[in-house]
Motif scaffolding. Sequence first.
Motif, short mmCIF file in Angstrom:
data_model
loop_
_atom_site.label_atom_id
_atom_site.label_comp_id
_atom_site.label_asym_id
_atom_site.label_seq_id
_atom_site.Cartn_x
_atom_site.Cartn_y
_atom_site.Cartn_z
N THR A 85 1.66 6.65 -6.81
CA THR A 85 0.56 7.49 -7.24
C THR A 85 0.81 8.97 -6.95
O THR A 85 0.51 9.84 -7.78
N LEU A 86 1.36 9.25 -5.77
CA LEU A 86 1.49 10.64 -5.32
C LEU A 86 2.75 11.33 -5.83
O LEU A 86 2.78 12.56 -5.90
N LEU A 117 0.83 -1.21 0.00
CA LEU A 117 0.00 0.00 0.00
C LEU A 117 0.86 1.26 0.00
O LEU A 117 0.56 2.23 -0.69
N VAL A 118 1.92 1.24 0.79
CA VAL A 118 2.81 2.40 0.84
C VAL A 118 3.48 2.63 -0.51
O VAL A 118 3.55 3.77 -1.00
N ALA A 163 0.97 4.05 -2.86
CA ALA A 163 0.70 5.46 -2.57
C ALA A 163 1.82 6.36 -3.09
O ALA A 163 1.58 7.42 -3.66
#
Length: 277
Positions: free
Chosen positions: A18-19, A11-12, A15
Motif C-alpha cells: 500500500t505504501l 500485515l507487513v 502495508a
Amino acid sequence: MRRVNLATIGLVLGAVYTLAPTLWIVVAATKSPAELFSTSTYLPSFNGGLVTNIRDLTAYQDGIFWRWMLNSFLYALIGGVVASLVSAAAGYALAKYEFFGRKVIFNTILAGVLLPQIVLAIPQYLLLSKVGMTDTFIGVLLPQLFNPYGIYLCRIYAAASVPESMLEAGRLDGAGEFRLFTSIGLRLMAPGLVTVFLLQFIVIWNNFLLPFVMLTSDSQFPVTVGLYSLLRHGAAEASLYSLVITGTLLSVLPVIALFLALQRYWRIDLVSGSVKQ
C-alpha cells in the motif's frame, strides 16, 4: 505462535504494497524532470525540485491545475453533503416506516450496491445528453447524489440509533414527521452520517470515468481528469511527467486533511455513539 507470525507477515506485506506507490510519489515529486529518470527510484532530491515543480505546475496554462482542484473540491463537497442527506432521508424512511414495497425497494438498493459504478457511466451520459446536461457541473454532480451504499448504511444506523419510543413521544407532542426526522432522526444519526459523507467525498474526489465521458471543457475537469489530460500531453513532452507527479501528490493532501479532521467521528461500529444522545 506460527499463526501470529503469518498474520504479522501478511500485515507487513500489505502495508508495503500500500505504501510503496505513495512513497514513490512523494520521492518523485522532489525531483526535477532531469533527475526523474536519472536517479535512484526511492532516493529523494534535495535540490529544490519540489518547489520548482509546484511553481511550474501553478504556471501551467495560467494555473489551470488549481481550477481542477477547486472543481474536485466543489464536486466532492456538494455531492458529499447532498448525497449524505439523501441517504439519511431514504435510510430513515426504510427503517422507520411500514409501506407497500419497502422490502422490494431495499433489495433493489442492495443490488445497486453490488453493481459496479463503471457500468453506469455510459448510460448516465446518454440519459443526460438527452436533456443537454453534458459538459456541465450538474451533469457530473447529479448521478452522484444517489448513493446506494450510503442508503444501506443509513438504514442500518437509523434502525439501531433512533428509538421508536422517542418518535412516538414526539408524535404525541404534535410534531410532524418532517420535524421528527430533522430534530430527532438527523441528530441521532449524525455519527453515521459523518462516515457516509467521508466515504462519498472520497468516492467523488477519486471519480474518473464519469467526468471523463461527461466533460469536454478543460475548465470543468476535476483533478483526476485534468491530470490524465496532462499525462497525455506528457507523452510528447517528458518534462510534464514531473508536473503530473507533483499534481498527484497535491491532490492527495485534501483527502488526508479531511480524514484527519473527521477521524474522531469515525465509527467502525455503526451502533456506537447512538446512545449518547
